[in-house]
Design an enzyme around this catalytic site. Structure first.
Site, short mmCIF file in Angstrom:
data_model
loop_
_atom_site.label_atom_id
_atom_site.label_comp_id
_atom_site.label_asym_id
_atom_site.label_seq_id
_atom_site.Cartn_x
_atom_site.Cartn_y
_atom_site.Cartn_z
N TYR A 137 43.53 -25.23 -3.11
CA TYR A 137 44.92 -24.99 -3.47
C TYR A 137 45.04 -24.31 -4.85
O TYR A 137 45.64 -23.22 -4.95
CB TYR A 137 45.74 -26.28 -3.44
CG TYR A 137 47.13 -26.11 -4.00
CD1 TYR A 137 48.10 -25.39 -3.31
CD2 TYR A 137 47.47 -26.64 -5.24
CE1 TYR A 137 49.37 -25.20 -3.83
CE2 TYR A 137 48.74 -26.46 -5.77
CZ TYR A 137 49.69 -25.74 -5.06
OH TYR A 137 50.94 -25.55 -5.59
N LYS A 141 46.24 -20.42 -5.47
CA LYS A 141 47.48 -20.22 -6.22
C LYS A 141 47.23 -19.37 -7.45
O LYS A 141 48.08 -18.56 -7.85
CB LYS A 141 48.08 -21.57 -6.63
CG LYS A 141 48.71 -22.35 -5.48
CD LYS A 141 49.93 -21.65 -4.89
CE LYS A 141 51.15 -21.78 -5.76
NZ LYS A 141 52.38 -21.25 -5.09
#
Length: 334
Positions: A137, A141
């Site tokens: 994640y 990102k």
């Protein structure tokens, strides 16, 4: 103005939609599902996947602003799933903005893009991206954030916001996870719980998004092409935050503790064994989660205050009252 919110039916996305509607904007949502509560607000809804460029471009058509909030969240899963949604999806958003003449793009990033597993107290936006990430994640990102920053130009003004530990009514991630683990007796305070963290109430996070848009319209040179931390500006011990959140659901304080070294060791072992065995469900603890729970991580938000006038209007105490009332209303409905 006509404004698109990707993930408009989600936790933060819906808060941004509600605020934009109160400000008199025409709002469009692009999500994977149809949401009745968006219909009630007379929000124009488009359904689709961020990888479906044709559907995305149709939703962007005629909009002057895009808030790109949609993302694949979580601490576990396949890299390709995170990469496709968070990176390729963001590339599609940027391309659609360029082709449809969108003037402003606000991207919802995360402080985890600069998290290296160690304590970070009072750092500002000069903090570099780490060389290695312990979860897909934050890695994806960070890739997406870089794309948005590099896309800034005279035609498309871009900015990235990094809200920290969002919570409040409508939460589908942080609070449900805490409640479930607490009820199962699996929740532990990692370390002594005194490591300080900052967080942000969902309506404060939404307000920051509209505040930065106002500045982009009035004086884009102050914020364009930049990333900003946003939070309550009030770091508190991790254990205190966890206990406060659990209390809103009427759950007793967590009294079990776990050594950070053991938590990190378990995270590595469980991650390795789960991947080796092909177990799709998230392990009880991951290395990234153990690092997050045991480290201090709060950031200097003076840049967001200075550059676009951000101030958290709802305190932690007031927010907890709102959250308690919301949870009570949900129980009453059930």
């Amino acid at each position: 103005m006509k404004i698109l919110v990707t993930g408009g039916g989600g936790f933060l996305g819906f808060a941004i939609v509600r605020l934009l509607k109160t400000q008199g904007h025409e709002v469009v949502s692009f999500s994977r599902h149809n949401y009745p509560y968006l219909d009630e607000l007379e929000v124009i809804q488009f359904q689709g996947n961020l990888l479906d460029f044709k559907a995305l471009k149709k939703a962007v058509e005629g909009c002057e602003v895009v808030f790109h909030v949609a993302a694949k969240l979580g601490m576990w899963g396949k890299y390709i799933d995170f990469f496709e949604t968070n990176v390729l999806g963001t590339e599609n958003v940027i391309q659609a903005c360029k082709e449809e003449g969108v003037r402003f793009l606000v991207f919802t990033s995360s402080p985890s893009v600069v998290f290296d597993g160690k304590d970070s107290e009072g750092e500002d936006e000069s903090l570099p991206y780490p060389k290695k990430y312990n979860a897909f994640y934050p890695q994806t990102k960070a890739m997406a954030e870089k794309l948005v920053i590099s896309a800034n130009n005279s035609s498309l003004k871009t900015v990235c916001l990094r809200p920290h530990l969002i919570w409040g009514p409508g939460d589908t991630q942080l609070l449900p996870s805490l409640i479930e683990k607490a009820k199962q007796g699996k929740l532990r305070i990692v370390g002594d719980g005194r490591n300080k963290v900052d967080c942000i109430y969902v309506e404060n996070a939404a307000m920051a998004h509209t505040k930065v848009l106002d500045q982009m319209i009035k004086n884009p040179s102050k914020v364009e092409g930049k990333a900003y931390f946003i939070s309550q500006g009030n770091p508190i011990p991790m254990a205190e935050l966890i206990q406060k959140l659990l209390a809103t659901a009427g759950i007793s304080p967590v009294k079990k503790y776990l050594s950070p070294l053991i938590a990190k060791f378990l995270g590595r072992v469980l991650e390795t064994s789960s991947r080796f065995l092909g177990i799709p469900s998230e392990p009880m603890v991951t290395l990234f989660l153990a690092q997050q729970l045991s480290s201090a991580h709060w950031f200097d938000i003076s840049a967001s205050k200075r550059d676009f006038g951000y101030e958290p209007e709802i305190s932690i105490e007031e927010g907890m009252k709102h959250l308690t009332n919301w949870l009570s209303s949900i129980k009453d409905i059930k």
